[in-house]
Design an enzyme around this catalytic site. Structure first.
Site, PDB file in Angstrom:
ATOM      1  N   CYS A 310       0.813  -1.229   0.000  1.00 46.27           N
ATOM      2  CA  CYS A 310       0.000   0.000   0.000  1.00 46.27           C
ATOM      3  C   CYS A 310       0.844   1.276   0.000  1.00 46.27           C
ATOM      4  CB  CYS A 310      -0.978  -0.019   1.170  1.00 46.27           C
ATOM      5  SG  CYS A 310      -0.221   0.020   2.810  1.00 46.27           S
ATOM      6  N   HIS A 358      -2.611   1.065   6.765  1.00 47.48           N
ATOM      7  CA  HIS A 358      -2.988   1.005   5.350  1.00 47.48           C
ATOM      8  C   HIS A 358      -3.196   2.417   4.810  1.00 47.48           C
ATOM      9  CE1 HIS A 358      -4.297  -0.890   1.695  1.00 47.48           C
ATOM     10  NE2 HIS A 358      -5.427  -0.207   1.697  1.00 47.48           N
ATOM     11  N   HIS A 370      -5.738   1.734  -4.517  1.00 49.20           N
ATOM     12  CA  HIS A 370      -4.861   1.216  -3.471  1.00 49.20           C
ATOM     13  C   HIS A 370      -4.447  -0.217  -3.764  1.00 49.20           C
ATOM     14  CE1 HIS A 370      -8.070  -0.946  -0.795  1.00 49.20           C
ATOM     15  NE2 HIS A 370      -8.483  -0.902  -2.036  1.00 49.20           N
TER      16      HIS A 370
END
Length: 398
Positions: A310, A358, A370
């Site tokens: 990420c 994240h 993402h």
């Protein structure tokens, strides 16, 4: 003569007693039926909802461990470069120290040939602390300027070399600790992912279908929330557009009457639009880069070009726009200005969970690009994919 033996009872009970095998079988059947009635198939295994929650938790924990791995890897890389530099410095200083010692040796040889001050110079070369020896006035007075310079250089090089050697030793110890942290983080990620895969592999085909239905329902809810945010943002933009139109009309009216406020308003408007345009251009480049990565696999610790995690994706996207972001989410969250979710603009970073494990790149209308988790691919998805409460903050790089 009458017999003393009792007659066997008659009636229904006789049949049960006369056939012990059948009686045992009947009793066993009753016991099994009783157990079956009191037990359910799910007693020894978790429900599908529990499995889903457990897997999601494991993926989040793996994401958190991945960011710790990334941080440890970055620290290890920096420390390795530092240690390599220190070792090179030590090697160079050792050579200079040897050169200084050789020069002092040449003075000793010359003194020996001329018969002058041999004991003092020889003792100097063998002394553990040359400076202490040279502090003696009788020896210092016998040294020429060149000899004195050579002695000073030797003492300086010896001191600096010892200092750098200590730094190198400490650096190696820190490097060892960083490597240990890196190994631990990597092991943690692998264990979490292995457990998640094991749980999913134990699901039946029917359970997998139900799980997919649950995921689809969550996705639909996330998209609905994204649409609500998009509508809200559009309303805000429309209100802002009207406000600017009214301000422009007032400015024109003021300019027509010869007022000075119009000139000031023009200056303010020009000054505020330039940075916004610049930021917008960079954000467009970052988003264009991220879009080009859609479909590439998530791999923990990866920074491209073939795969990403990420924070590796967001770092690479903004790098393509000429902006340097830190490697990990814990640092990226501090690399800009925090704004509310309703004020999010394309290019902003959206962070998730209390441990900031994240991050995604906002592209507008409640959506982001993402790298979700292991086994998934870079994709476009609602920022509410794991519920509104999972959003930690929104940050505008710059």
């Amino acid at each position: 003569m009458a017999s003393h033996r009792k007659s066997r009872p008659t009636g229904p009970r006789v049949a049960g007693i006369r056939t012990p095998a059948l009686a045992t079988a009947a009793l066993t059947s009753v016991a099994l039926l009783s157990q079956t009635a009191n037990a359910t198939p799910s007693d020894d295994r978790p429900t599908l909802e529990e499995v889903e929650k457990k897997v999601d938790d494991l993926y989040r924990q793996a994401g958190s461990a991945t960011e710790k791995y990334n941080a440890a890897k970055e620290k290890t890389s920096k420390q390795r470069k530092k240690v390599d530099g220190l070792l090179d410095d030590v090697a160079q200083r050792t050579q200079k120290l040897n050169d200084a010692r050789d020069e002092l040796g040449s003075f000793a040889s010359a003194q020996y040939r001329t018969g002058a001050s041999v004991p003092e110079t020889a003792t100097l070369l063998l002394a553990d602390s040359p400076q202490d020896y040279f502090d003696q006035n009788q020896l210092m007075n016998r040294l020429t300027g060149r000899q004195k310079s050579a002695v000073d250089d030797y003492v300086t090089q010896q001191s600096e070399t010892m200092k750098k050697r200590r730094e190198a030793t400490e650096g190696l110890e820190t490097l060892t600790e960083s490597q240990s942290d890196l190994k631990t983080a990597k092991s943690t990620v692998q264990k979490k992912l292995a457990t998640a895969r094991e749980l999913l592999s134990e699901l039946t085909a029917e359970e997998k279908a139900r799980l997919a239905a649950i995921e689809k329902k969550k996705q639909e809810e996330a998209e609905r929330k994204a649409a609500e945010l998009a509508k809200k943002q559009q309303a805000q933009q429309e209100a802002e557009r009207k406000r600017q139109e009214e301000a422009a009309q007032q400015q024109e009216s003021g300019a027509g009457s010869g007022g000075t406020s119009g000139g000031t308003g023009s200056s303010d408007s020009s000054g505020s639009s330039t940075p916004g345009a610049s930021t917008g251009t960079k954000a467009e480049k970052a988003i264009a880069f991220a879009r080009a990565q859609i479909g590439k696999p998530y791999v923990w610790g990866a920074t491209g070009p073939g795969s990403y995690d990420c924070s590796g994706l967001t770092q690479a996207a903004w790098k393509a726009a000429g902006v340097t972001l830190p490697r990990v989410t814990y640092d990226q969250v501090n690399a800009g200005t925090t704004v509310s979710v309703s004020q999010a603009q394309p290019g902003d970073l959206v962070f998730f969970y209390d441990d900031i494990s994240h991050v995604g790149l906002y592209i507008g209308d409640g959506m982001m690009i993402h790298a979700p988790k292991p086994g998934a691919y870079v994709r476009e998805e609602s920022i509410f994919y794991d519920g509104e409460s999972s959003i930690y903050s929104v940050v505008r790089p710059g």
